[in-house]
Design a protein around this motif. Structure first.
Motif, short mmCIF file in Angstrom:
data_model
loop_
_atom_site.label_atom_id
_atom_site.label_comp_id
_atom_site.label_asym_id
_atom_site.label_seq_id
_atom_site.Cartn_x
_atom_site.Cartn_y
_atom_site.Cartn_z
N ARG A 221 44.98 41.24 49.03
CA ARG A 221 45.34 40.44 48.08
C ARG A 221 44.06 39.80 47.68
O ARG A 221 43.79 39.71 46.44
CB ARG A 221 46.34 39.29 48.27
CG ARG A 221 47.66 39.81 48.13
CD ARG A 221 48.73 38.85 48.61
NE ARG A 221 48.75 37.74 47.61
CZ ARG A 221 49.47 36.63 47.61
NH1 ARG A 221 50.36 36.61 48.71
NH2 ARG A 221 49.25 35.58 46.86
N LYS A 224 41.79 42.41 45.69
CA LYS A 224 42.47 42.55 44.51
C LYS A 224 42.10 41.43 43.33
O LYS A 224 41.68 41.66 42.07
CB LYS A 224 43.98 42.68 44.64
CG LYS A 224 44.64 43.04 43.09
CD LYS A 224 46.28 42.95 43.53
CE LYS A 224 47.02 43.05 42.23
NZ LYS A 224 48.70 42.99 42.41
N ALA A 225 42.19 40.24 43.76
CA ALA A 225 41.76 38.93 42.98
C ALA A 225 40.37 39.07 42.55
O ALA A 225 39.89 38.76 41.45
CB ALA A 225 42.27 37.77 43.77
N ARG A 228 39.80 41.86 40.20
CA ARG A 228 40.50 41.45 38.76
C ARG A 228 39.29 40.54 38.05
O ARG A 228 39.12 40.63 36.87
CB ARG A 228 41.95 40.84 38.83
CG ARG A 228 42.20 40.25 37.58
CD ARG A 228 43.45 39.45 37.69
NE ARG A 228 43.76 38.86 36.27
CZ ARG A 228 44.74 38.91 35.27
NH1 ARG A 228 45.63 39.87 35.71
NH2 ARG A 228 44.80 38.17 34.30
N LEU A 324 39.44 31.53 42.81
CA LEU A 324 40.45 32.47 42.77
C LEU A 324 41.87 32.15 42.93
O LEU A 324 41.87 31.91 44.19
CB LEU A 324 40.10 33.95 43.23
CG LEU A 324 38.66 34.49 43.00
CD1 LEU A 324 38.55 35.86 43.71
CD2 LEU A 324 38.64 34.62 41.37
N ASP A 326 45.61 32.92 43.17
CA ASP A 326 46.36 34.15 43.31
C ASP A 326 48.14 33.66 43.47
O ASP A 326 48.42 33.22 44.50
CB ASP A 326 46.04 34.90 44.35
CG ASP A 326 46.88 36.26 44.60
OD1 ASP A 326 47.47 36.51 43.77
OD2 ASP A 326 46.72 36.81 45.88
N GLN A 328 51.73 35.04 43.20
CA GLN A 328 52.59 36.16 43.08
C GLN A 328 54.00 35.56 42.20
O GLN A 328 54.16 34.33 42.10
CB GLN A 328 53.40 36.40 44.67
CG GLN A 328 52.50 37.04 45.49
CD GLN A 328 52.97 37.46 46.66
OE1 GLN A 328 53.40 36.60 47.45
NE2 GLN A 328 52.97 38.78 47.08
#
Length: 414
Positions: A221, A224-225, A228, A324, A326, A328
């Motif tokens: 995660r 991924k952040a 992005r 960041l 994040d 969900q």
């Protein structure tokens, strides 16, 4: 006919329209798109691709069609859709899909423009198939579209087994052979035949165990952040358009990120696995106080989330890109909507199975909100995030030495 040796299904025979589609550029591009995005930063052997997965989905679709007694044009269209179902994925698969959708309005299953032009359209037309109808089937439309994209689709049957195989995590093992054999059409709906409640439960159990272990592992995660944010900076600071980004493969995006000054630091960190750390790792109750509460950060849009990040960065006195956030989406187990035949009646699995209802609760318990920052800023960013987001501080703040409350989270590289 082409016979391909596969790591999961052994030998796969590709025939007819699927064989002709294999060497088209959109399908071959999938060789250069990682199936699990940045998960190889957690599990080094997770380097399998969307191409392998598409072959697996095609193989299982063929078996399902045989079991359903389907042949002719409908079956041919389903086989084509199965092989093509992932051509809409951007680089690193789902990692930047939300960003691409934000700018283009397209998710990975919105493939009409990719199937109705160029080599794919030519091949489909030569084999008597309407490209637009194949594209609709990729989205799960139509009776047999459920085989490709539905609650009991062959897509998840393949990726669970394949992802478990390549990560080395044992939890994705399912009896996919029985699952495809026991599919049946009842009043236009794809369901599992009598005596298969436990078969359906195994699919959900595998997904529930793979979520925290692989798909939502905290390192996956975080990376991924970071990817992005890097892609956001690339779009802002270069000539790269959202359309360009959507059609890149993984190596092309990596090169673009390295060559753009605005994204180069993120690219360097990802290349070296110099990742941000968790400043906050909050349970749902820390965020809402109540699982069913509304009007919280869980429901914030993209602009609101960016505002939160700016406010946290300002309060912590750090650069904007040092924070960041994040979040969900609210937990939902789509597979629990699967239908099974019980005593001649079609019943939703979550109404029939106590185990499934327990898994739904487990999914809520596994949910986490993350705030990530460079290691040297985690304390200041964590404190600022707790204040800005109004979190219940108990259990929300983490340090580099904090271990997850769930043993499953400790698999892979921390």
């Amino acid at each position: 006919m082409t016979t391909i040796k596969d790591s999961v299904h052994d030998h796969i025979e590709v025939t007819g329209v699927a064989d002709a589609l294999l060497d088209t550029p959109p399908v071959q591009r999938l060789r250069r798109v990682h199936q699990l995005g940045t998960a190889n930063l957690v599990y080094p052997s997770a380097n399998h691709t969307r191409f392998e997965h598409s072959l697996g989905v095609y193989h299982l679709a063929c078996e399902a069609l045989d079991g359903l007694g389907e042949d002719g044009t409908r079956a041919k269209r389903t086989r084509a859709a199965a092989l093509l179902h992932d051509v809409g994925h951007g680089p690193f698969s789902h990692t930047i899909e939300d960003l691409i959708h934000e700018h283009t309005g397209k998710y990975h299953d919105d493939v009409t423009d990719l199937l109705t032009d160029g080599d794919v359209a030519r091949v489909l037309t030569e084999h008597g198939l309407d490209p637009e109808r194949v594209a609709r089937m990729v989205r799960g439309e139509g009776e047999l579209g459920q085989v490709v994209a539905g609650e009991l689709d062959v897509d998840r049957m393949d990726y669970l087994v394949r992802d478990a195989h390549h990560t080395g995590v044992p939890y994705g093992t399912i009896d996919h052979g029985r699952l495809v054999r026991e599919l049946t059409i009842h009043d236009g709906e794809l369901v599992l035949d009598e005596g298969n409640v436990q078969t359906a439960e195994s699919l959900l159990l595998a997904r529930a165990l793979m979520n925290p272990t692989v798909y939502n592992h905290h390192v996956a995660r975080i990376s991924k952040a970071m990817l992005r944010r890097a892609a956001e900076r690339l779009l802002e600071a270069s000539d790269t358009t959202p359309g360009d980004l959507r059609r890149m493969d993984d190596p092309a995006l990596q090169v673009a990120l390295r060559e753009c000054d605005a994204s180069a630091d993120f690219a360097r960190r990802l290349d070296r696995r110099d990742l941000y750390k968790r400043a906050v790792w909050a349970e749902m109750a820390d965020v809402t106080g109540d699982v069913f509460a509304d009007d919280t950060v869980l429901d914030a849009g993209d602009d609101e989330l960016r505002d939160y990040e700016r406010e946290i960065a300002d309060r912590a006195n750090v650069d904007r890109d040092a924070v960041l956030l994040d979040v969900q989406s609210r937990p939902r187990m789509r597979e629990s909507d699967s239908r099974v035949l019980v005593n001649g009646d079609v019943r939703p699995l979550d109404e029939q199975s106590t185990l499934v209802r327990a898994l739904q609760m487990t999914q809520r318990e596994q949910w986490r909100l993350g705030v990530y920052a460079p290691a040297e800023h985690t304390q200041s960013v964590g404190r600022a995030a707790v204040d800005v987001l109004g979190l219940d501080i108990d259990g929300a703040l983490v340090t580099e030495t904090t271990r997850s409350q769930y043993a499953l989270d400790d698999f892979g590289e921390n």
